[in-house]
Design an enzyme around this catalytic site. Structure first.
Site, PDB file in Angstrom:
ATOM      1  N   PRO A  19       0.846  -1.194   0.000  1.00  0.00           N
ATOM      2  CA  PRO A  19       0.000   0.000   0.000  1.00  0.00           C
ATOM      3  C   PRO A  19       0.883   1.246   0.000  1.00  0.00           C
ATOM      4  O   PRO A  19       1.839   1.322   0.766  1.00  0.00           O
ATOM      5  CB  PRO A  19      -0.775  -0.113   1.311  1.00  0.00           C
ATOM      6  CG  PRO A  19       0.042  -1.020   2.180  1.00  0.00           C
ATOM      7  CD  PRO A  19       0.827  -1.916   1.274  1.00  0.00           C
ATOM      8  N   CYS A 103       2.279   3.711   9.620  1.00  0.00           N
ATOM      9  CA  CYS A 103       2.566   5.012   9.013  1.00  0.00           C
ATOM     10  C   CYS A 103       3.215   5.957  10.039  1.00  0.00           C
ATOM     11  O   CYS A 103       2.646   6.204  11.103  1.00  0.00           O
ATOM     12  CB  CYS A 103       1.287   5.648   8.468  1.00  0.00           C
ATOM     13  SG  CYS A 103       1.634   7.227   7.690  1.00  0.00           S
TER      14      CYS A 103
HETATM   15  C1  FMN Z   1       5.218   6.828  -1.214  1.00  0.00           C
HETATM   16  C2  FMN Z   1       4.956   5.756  -0.198  1.00  0.00           C
HETATM   17  C3  FMN Z   1       3.717   5.690   0.383  1.00  0.00           C
HETATM   18  C4  FMN Z   1       3.446   4.685   1.336  1.00  0.00           C
HETATM   19  N1  FMN Z   1       2.198   4.587   1.850  1.00  0.00           N
HETATM   20  C5  FMN Z   1       1.895   3.552   2.663  1.00  0.00           C
HETATM   21  C6  FMN Z   1       0.560   3.340   3.079  1.00  0.00           C
HETATM   22  O1  FMN Z   1      -0.387   4.048   2.711  1.00  0.00           O
HETATM   23  N2  FMN Z   1       0.337   2.291   3.929  1.00  0.00           N
HETATM   24  C7  FMN Z   1       1.349   1.444   4.348  1.00  0.00           C
HETATM   25  O2  FMN Z   1       1.089   0.501   5.109  1.00  0.00           O
HETATM   26  N3  FMN Z   1       2.604   1.619   3.933  1.00  0.00           N
HETATM   27  C8  FMN Z   1       2.892   2.638   3.089  1.00  0.00           C
HETATM   28  N4  FMN Z   1       4.170   2.755   2.625  1.00  0.00           N
HETATM   29  C9  FMN Z   1       5.161   1.734   2.975  1.00  0.00           C
HETATM   30  C10 FMN Z   1       5.211   0.670   1.868  1.00  0.00           C
HETATM   31  O3  FMN Z   1       3.964  -0.031   1.778  1.00  0.00           O
HETATM   32  C11 FMN Z   1       6.317  -0.371   2.141  1.00  0.00           C
HETATM   33  O4  FMN Z   1       6.069  -1.055   3.315  1.00  0.00           O
HETATM   34  C12 FMN Z   1       7.665   0.263   2.256  1.00  0.00           C
HETATM   35  O5  FMN Z   1       7.904   1.070   1.128  1.00  0.00           O
HETATM   36  C13 FMN Z   1       8.785  -0.808   2.422  1.00  0.00           C
HETATM   37  O6  FMN Z   1       8.781  -1.664   1.342  1.00  0.00           O
HETATM   38  P1  FMN Z   1      10.071  -1.734   0.357  1.00  0.00           P
HETATM   39  O7  FMN Z   1      11.188  -2.192   1.220  1.00  0.00           O
HETATM   40  O8  FMN Z   1       9.681  -2.728  -0.712  1.00  0.00           O
HETATM   41  O9  FMN Z   1      10.234  -0.337  -0.183  1.00  0.00           O
HETATM   42  C14 FMN Z   1       4.456   3.749   1.693  1.00  0.00           C
HETATM   43  C15 FMN Z   1       5.705   3.849   1.106  1.00  0.00           C
HETATM   44  C16 FMN Z   1       5.968   4.821   0.167  1.00  0.00           C
HETATM   45  C17 FMN Z   1       7.328   4.870  -0.471  1.00  0.00           C
END
Ligand code: FMN
Length: 136
Positions: A19, A103
């Protein structure tokens, strides 16, 4: 790809769209689906926003048939509102409800929402219980 199960939902594989607020809207999800993602997730959606009939928030709940399986991510810190909104969205054909407890953004945490719930485990548990009891 090995099938992957979350609760009763069987996914074709384990490629799950994270998300992302401001990113995982409907057009973006459809592109990810086209590229082979196995589970769609909405961006975080304010339970309070739905409760108070914010049009902008309600628009975030729109999903298309071809997206399934799709999860809705809710955030909020009031167990009553979380429960009422879960009942309200139960008819919208989501396959899963995902609760945001991660968050770190100040305007969310300062309301006791998102990762603030990790500092209040009894409340986090109360919210989870209220949501589980309110969904099919
Ligand atoms: C722009 C952005 C918005 C995000 N918004 C949410 C969100 O609405 N809800 C959530 O649980 N995590 C949110 N995250 C976290 C991501 O879902 C994810 O857990 C995080 O980027 C780590 O994953 P990765 O290691 O693949 O980048 C967001 C991340 C980014 C970069």
């Amino acid at each position: 790809m090995k099938p992957f199960r979350i609760g009763d939902v069987l996914l074709a594989g384990n490629i799950i769209l994270a998300p992302m607020a401001g990113v995982t809207d409907l057009p973006f999800r459809l592109l990810c689906k086209e590229q082979g993602a196995d589970l769609m997730t909405t961006e975080m959606i304010s339970a309070k926003g739905i409760y108070y009939h914010s049009k902008k928030t309600n628009d975030l709940l729109r999903i298309e048939k071809e997206e399934h399986p799709v999860a809705v991510q809710l955030f909020g810190s009031d167990p009553y509102i979380m429960s009422e909104i879960t009942k309200r969205i139960d008819s919208l054909d989501f396959d899963m409800v995902d609760l945001n407890m991660g968050c770190p953004v100040p305007k969310i945490v300062n309301n006791g929402e998102g990762s603030a719930l990790m500092k209040n485990i009894p409340l986090a548990a109360e919210i989870a219980e209220a949501v589980v009891e309110s969904t099919n």
